[in-house]
Enzyme design. Sequence first.
Site, PDB file in Angstrom:
ATOM      1  N   GLY A   1      47.786  19.970  12.993  1.00  0.00           N
ATOM      2  CA  GLY A   1      47.467  20.571  14.007  1.00  0.00           C
ATOM      3  C   GLY A   1      47.960  19.431  15.110  1.00  0.00           C
ATOM      4  O   GLY A   1      49.157  19.252  15.303  1.00  0.00           O
TER       5      GLY A   1
ATOM      6  N   GLU B   1      38.159  30.750   6.597  1.00  0.00           N
ATOM      7  CA  GLU B   1      38.733  32.324   6.802  1.00  0.00           C
ATOM      8  C   GLU B   1      37.899  33.244   5.786  1.00  0.00           C
ATOM      9  O   GLU B   1      37.260  32.653   4.705  1.00  0.00           O
ATOM     10  CB  GLU B   1      40.229  32.450   6.232  1.00  0.00           C
ATOM     11  CG  GLU B   1      41.062  31.224   6.846  1.00  0.00           C
ATOM     12  CD  GLU B   1      41.666  31.850   8.123  1.00  0.00           C
ATOM     13  OE1 GLU B   1      41.632  33.023   8.251  1.00  0.00           O
ATOM     14  OE2 GLU B   1      42.249  30.910   8.788  1.00  0.00           O
TER      15      GLU B   1
ATOM     16  N   VAL C   1      51.582  20.641  10.555  1.00  0.00           N
ATOM     17  CA  VAL C   1      50.914  19.622   9.612  1.00  0.00           C
ATOM     18  C   VAL C   1      49.866  18.972  10.654  1.00  0.00           C
ATOM     19  O   VAL C   1      50.269  18.213  11.836  1.00  0.00           O
ATOM     20  CB  VAL C   1      51.967  18.431   8.985  1.00  0.00           C
ATOM     21  CG1 VAL C   1      51.269  17.229   8.205  1.00  0.00           C
ATOM     22  CG2 VAL C   1      52.881  18.940   8.258  1.00  0.00           C
TER      23      VAL C   1
ATOM     24  N   ASP D   1      46.819  24.835   1.045  1.00  0.00           N
ATOM     25  CA  ASP D   1      47.195  24.423   2.425  1.00  0.00           C
ATOM     26  C   ASP D   1      47.545  22.880   2.546  1.00  0.00           C
ATOM     27  O   ASP D   1      48.488  22.342   3.141  1.00  0.00           O
ATOM     28  CB  ASP D   1      46.128  25.028   3.390  1.00  0.00           C
ATOM     29  CG  ASP D   1      46.290  24.541   4.810  1.00  0.00           C
ATOM     30  OD1 ASP D   1      47.069  25.289   5.393  1.00  0.00           O
ATOM     31  OD2 ASP D   1      45.526  23.356   5.311  1.00  0.00           O
TER      32      ASP D   1
ATOM     33  N   GLU E   1      56.111  20.198  14.280  1.00  0.00           N
ATOM     34  CA  GLU E   1      55.077  19.385  14.577  1.00  0.00           C
ATOM     35  C   GLU E   1      53.739  20.118  14.207  1.00  0.00           C
ATOM     36  O   GLU E   1      52.803  19.289  13.613  1.00  0.00           O
ATOM     37  CB  GLU E   1      54.979  18.730  15.882  1.00  0.00           C
ATOM     38  CG  GLU E   1      53.978  17.769  15.989  1.00  0.00           C
ATOM     39  CD  GLU E   1      54.115  16.587  15.423  1.00  0.00           C
ATOM     40  OE1 GLU E   1      55.057  15.999  15.648  1.00  0.00           O
ATOM     41  OE2 GLU E   1      53.304  16.369  14.365  1.00  0.00           O
TER      42      GLU E   1
ATOM     43  N   GLY F   1      32.676  30.889  11.294  1.00  0.00           N
ATOM     44  CA  GLY F   1      34.184  30.823  11.507  1.00  0.00           C
ATOM     45  C   GLY F   1      35.113  29.482  11.245  1.00  0.00           C
ATOM     46  O   GLY F   1      36.071  29.525  11.450  1.00  0.00           O
TER      47      GLY F   1
ATOM     48  N   LYS G   1      50.977  20.934   3.303  1.00  0.00           N
ATOM     49  CA  LYS G   1      51.267  19.659   4.303  1.00  0.00           C
ATOM     50  C   LYS G   1      51.885  18.673   3.787  1.00  0.00           C
ATOM     51  O   LYS G   1      52.873  17.723   4.367  1.00  0.00           O
ATOM     52  CB  LYS G   1      50.090  19.649   5.309  1.00  0.00           C
ATOM     53  CG  LYS G   1      49.562  20.899   5.963  1.00  0.00           C
ATOM     54  CD  LYS G   1      48.302  20.896   6.417  1.00  0.00           C
ATOM     55  CE  LYS G   1      47.867  22.225   7.276  1.00  0.00           C
ATOM     56  NZ  LYS G   1      46.242  22.143   7.531  1.00  0.00           N
TER      57      LYS G   1
HETATM   58  N1  HSE Z   1      43.303  26.074   7.564  1.00  0.00           N
HETATM   59  C1  HSE Z   1      43.881  24.976   8.173  1.00  0.00           C
HETATM   60  C2  HSE Z   1      42.574  23.931   7.951  1.00  0.00           C
HETATM   61  C3  HSE Z   1      44.169  25.097   9.518  1.00  0.00           C
HETATM   62  O1  HSE Z   1      41.302  24.497   7.829  1.00  0.00           O
HETATM   63  O2  HSE Z   1      42.759  22.839   8.413  1.00  0.00           O
HETATM   64  C4  HSE Z   1      45.741  25.363   9.340  1.00  0.00           C
HETATM   65  O3  HSE Z   1      46.531  24.837   8.619  1.00  0.00           O
END
Ligand code: HSE
Length: 440
Positions: free
Chosen positions: A134, A190, A132, A201, A129, A187, A205
């Site tokens: 969060g 990354e 995808v 990313d 869970e 922050g 998902k």
């Molecule tokens: N780096 C992702 C984002 C969070 O910025 O949503 C983790 O998947």
Amino acid sequence: MKPIQVGLLGIGTVGSGTFNVLKRNQQEIQGRAGRGIEITMVADLDVARAQSVVGPDVKVVNDARAVIANPDIDIVIELIGGYGIAKALVLEAIAAGKHVVTANKALLAVHGTEIFAAASAKGVMVAFEAAVAGGIPIIKALREGLTANRIQWIAGIINGTTNFILSEMRDKGLDFDVVLKEAQRLGYAEADPTFDIEGVDAAHKVTLMSAIAFGIPVQFDKAYVEGITKLGAADIKYAEQLGYRIKLLGITKRTAAGIELRVHPTLVPAKRLIANVEGAMNAVMAHGDAVGTTLYYGKGAGSEPTASAVIADLVDITRLHTADAAQRVPHLAFQPDAISNTPVVAMSEVVTSYYLRLRVADEAGVLAKVTGLLAEAGISIDAVLQREADEISGEAATQTDVIILTHDCAEAKMNAALAQMQALPTVLQPITRIRKEELA
Ligand code: HSE
């Protein structure tokens, strides 16, 4: 009954959140799960820091394999990330008969077929869970809540970093590079933001959601992936003037030709709720034939939002681990023998509408030539906007921006028309092309 015992591999931001929320809400969680859930062993390279997070009662080691080898551990949580050691450890945990909870979207989007097959053969669960969106329970919603439906499409803002950057670009009229630096300082992004800003990313998902929605294998290699690095403040402004916002969407659709699977910047009508999802928030729309359009909104990252999803998986496993494996919810929603080989269609076959921006010489007949090429290609125009030269900062008055919205056409047809338009001597810069979805 004695608590179910959990081993945690990697105690960073999400791991700490998982430990803290499990402890804080232990009574309610136990009331729901039917028995206690305890993290009793942690593996982390920084043993001293890990021990300071979990306190003296939890065993901390620097060797993840010691957790997997511990016969008292029922569930292994993998929060290491990446495809390398994490893959080996997940497969080893499965082989050792442990259930696995992971937030690792990259691992499952690329190696999911192998991992789910190994888990099925061993009769253990692999729950994801947290992989995808969060804290949004989108896997649960797609796999169980919408199980009556023939799902038609899913479109989501599933990367908070890029949504934060796009929101800032729109609010402040700034260019991508400036906002990225600010996002890194705060922050939100990354130090190496490549996976986020290039759409990788989000593609991991949407690959997982696509498999669950349409009963196909996970196929990250078939996804079309385009990030936000080429977007300019001007496009965001022009889109706004036409009644649209630009969002990085993960889109997967059922079509007659197969399944569309794509991530790219997308114009979305400003009046849609999803167009108003700002900052680092996530949102997913899913359209089913029975339910119609549904929308899920929440935090897509962060310590406790992601822990919320990890713990939901721990509770599911705790409830189901004594059930016959055949009675459990299948990893990808469909039973393994019902997974279909419906193809993922090539991007050239995708049918969508477009925003085009052309920097042209401000001369008689230029617009006619451009629209003539579109007409010859059979591409229908929906709207045209021409900005006066004085709205082009720092440019001579001999140039102008022409913005065209088209109706639906196949990507291959648009690619051919773009090549012809680009070849016109009066088209002065590379044409910007952004796809558009009405999400009606
Ligand atoms: N780096 C992702 C984002 C969070 O910025 O949503 C983790 O998947």
